[in-house]
Design an enzyme around this catalytic site. Sequence first.
Site, PDB file in Angstrom:
ATOM      1  N   LYS A  28      10.370  10.820  54.026  1.00 27.50           N
ATOM      2  CA  LYS A  28      10.176   9.897  55.141  1.00 27.50           C
ATOM      3  C   LYS A  28      10.466  10.554  56.485  1.00 27.50           C
ATOM      4  O   LYS A  28       9.745  10.339  57.458  1.00 27.50           O
ATOM      5  CB  LYS A  28      11.069   8.660  54.985  1.00 27.50           C
ATOM      6  CG  LYS A  28      10.724   7.768  53.832  1.00 27.50           C
ATOM      7  CD  LYS A  28      11.446   6.434  53.911  1.00 27.50           C
ATOM      8  CE  LYS A  28      12.952   6.581  53.956  1.00 27.50           C
ATOM      9  NZ  LYS A  28      13.511   7.102  52.693  1.00 27.50           N
ATOM     10  N   ARG A 103      16.489  -1.498  54.779  1.00 30.13           N
ATOM     11  CA  ARG A 103      16.737  -1.084  53.397  1.00 30.13           C
ATOM     12  C   ARG A 103      16.832  -2.278  52.446  1.00 30.13           C
ATOM     13  O   ARG A 103      16.821  -2.102  51.239  1.00 30.13           O
ATOM     14  CB  ARG A 103      18.029  -0.267  53.304  1.00 30.13           C
ATOM     15  CG  ARG A 103      17.950   1.107  53.961  1.00 30.13           C
ATOM     16  CD  ARG A 103      19.232   1.872  53.722  1.00 30.13           C
ATOM     17  NE  ARG A 103      19.233   3.165  54.388  1.00 30.13           N
ATOM     18  CZ  ARG A 103      18.750   4.285  53.871  1.00 30.13           C
ATOM     19  NH1 ARG A 103      18.186   4.248  52.671  1.00 30.13           N
ATOM     20  NH2 ARG A 103      18.801   5.422  54.528  1.00 30.13           N
ATOM     21  N   ARG A 142      17.800  20.710  48.834  1.00 28.70           N
ATOM     22  CA  ARG A 142      17.651  20.580  50.282  1.00 28.70           C
ATOM     23  C   ARG A 142      18.802  21.267  51.015  1.00 28.70           C
ATOM     24  O   ARG A 142      19.952  21.192  50.607  1.00 28.70           O
ATOM     25  CB  ARG A 142      17.585  19.100  50.670  1.00 28.70           C
ATOM     26  CG  ARG A 142      17.275  18.829  52.122  1.00 28.70           C
ATOM     27  CD  ARG A 142      16.837  17.388  52.325  1.00 28.70           C
ATOM     28  NE  ARG A 142      17.813  16.421  51.836  1.00 28.70           N
ATOM     29  CZ  ARG A 142      17.590  15.110  51.781  1.00 28.70           C
ATOM     30  NH1 ARG A 142      16.412  14.633  52.168  1.00 28.70           N
ATOM     31  NH2 ARG A 142      18.524  14.290  51.330  1.00 28.70           N
ATOM     32  N   ARG A 175      24.285  19.103  52.445  1.00 33.39           N
ATOM     33  CA  ARG A 175      25.055  17.897  52.684  1.00 33.39           C
ATOM     34  C   ARG A 175      25.869  17.544  51.449  1.00 33.39           C
ATOM     35  O   ARG A 175      25.431  17.734  50.325  1.00 33.39           O
ATOM     36  CB  ARG A 175      24.125  16.728  53.042  1.00 33.39           C
ATOM     37  CG  ARG A 175      23.477  16.880  54.403  1.00 33.39           C
ATOM     38  CD  ARG A 175      22.606  15.681  54.723  1.00 33.39           C
ATOM     39  NE  ARG A 175      21.912  15.874  55.995  1.00 33.39           N
ATOM     40  CZ  ARG A 175      20.659  15.565  56.215  1.00 33.39           C
ATOM     41  NH1 ARG A 175      19.922  15.044  55.251  1.00 33.39           N
ATOM     42  NH2 ARG A 175      20.103  15.775  57.387  1.00 33.39           N
ATOM     43  N   ARG A 186      22.281   7.026  44.681  1.00 30.57           N
ATOM     44  CA  ARG A 186      21.454   6.560  45.793  1.00 30.57           C
ATOM     45  C   ARG A 186      20.156   5.951  45.287  1.00 30.57           C
ATOM     46  O   ARG A 186      19.682   4.927  45.802  1.00 30.57           O
ATOM     47  CB  ARG A 186      21.168   7.711  46.755  1.00 30.57           C
ATOM     48  CG  ARG A 186      22.383   8.182  47.537  1.00 30.57           C
ATOM     49  CD  ARG A 186      22.153   9.521  48.198  1.00 30.57           C
ATOM     50  NE  ARG A 186      21.151   9.476  49.219  1.00 30.57           N
ATOM     51  CZ  ARG A 186      20.619  10.566  49.780  1.00 30.57           C
ATOM     52  NH1 ARG A 186      21.015  11.770  49.379  1.00 30.57           N
ATOM     53  NH2 ARG A 186      19.726  10.452  50.728  1.00 30.57           N
TER      54      ARG A 186
END
Length: 227
Positions: A28, A103, A142, A175, A186
């Site tokens: 996104k 969300r 990532r 992260r 998540r």
Amino acid sequence: MTTATEPLTQAPATTRILLLLGPPGCGKGTQAERLAKHFGIPSISTGEMIRAEIRAGSELGRIAAGVTITGGLLSDDLVNKIVRSRLGQEDCKGGFMLDGYPRTVEQAKYLAGLLEELGYPQPTVVHIDVPAEHLIARTCNRRYCPQCSAIYNIQSHPPAEPGKCDKCHIDLQQRADDCEDTVKNRLSAYVRSTAPLIDHYSTSTYYKVEGLGAPDDVFAKIQDHLS
């Protein structure tokens, strides 16, 4: 920045509002940046705003840090306050791209009322769909640059020099919430609370886009729908 209690000025009725839906790690952020540039509107990421609060060490940041590190989601009330403040700023009058908000269905209802209050049209919704197994691999690989916030993937989009940002030439970081267990949490939270948004927006201006493949290919698919 305006506060949640300050009056918000009315936006032009011709403003373009774009909303991206999709699970964590679906791309996104990348597509929001490209679409915002294409239409000349700001890309508003609640994730980036929340991370800024965490870095600043604010009260909201301390609450957010404790929730996001375990893969949870912030309360609707806190996120709504952040979004209301941001949409009242001058650069949003010509339109904006929302990335990571709403969300939940309750957030979507709040957003609908806020847009009506501001004189904005209801959003055009783009849903980026990626299977869960691909999301886990993509997210755990990532990396980001702590200086310029550039995002890399060590498999699909690696930096020119391993472990270094192409622009800043400093060490990339991962992260804390980009580990497999947290990603699974998540995704579970997304299925429980965010996936119902697909049904909520299905009767509005809604497009579903397959999110696998190169970012350029996904962007082309989105453009085909929006054209």
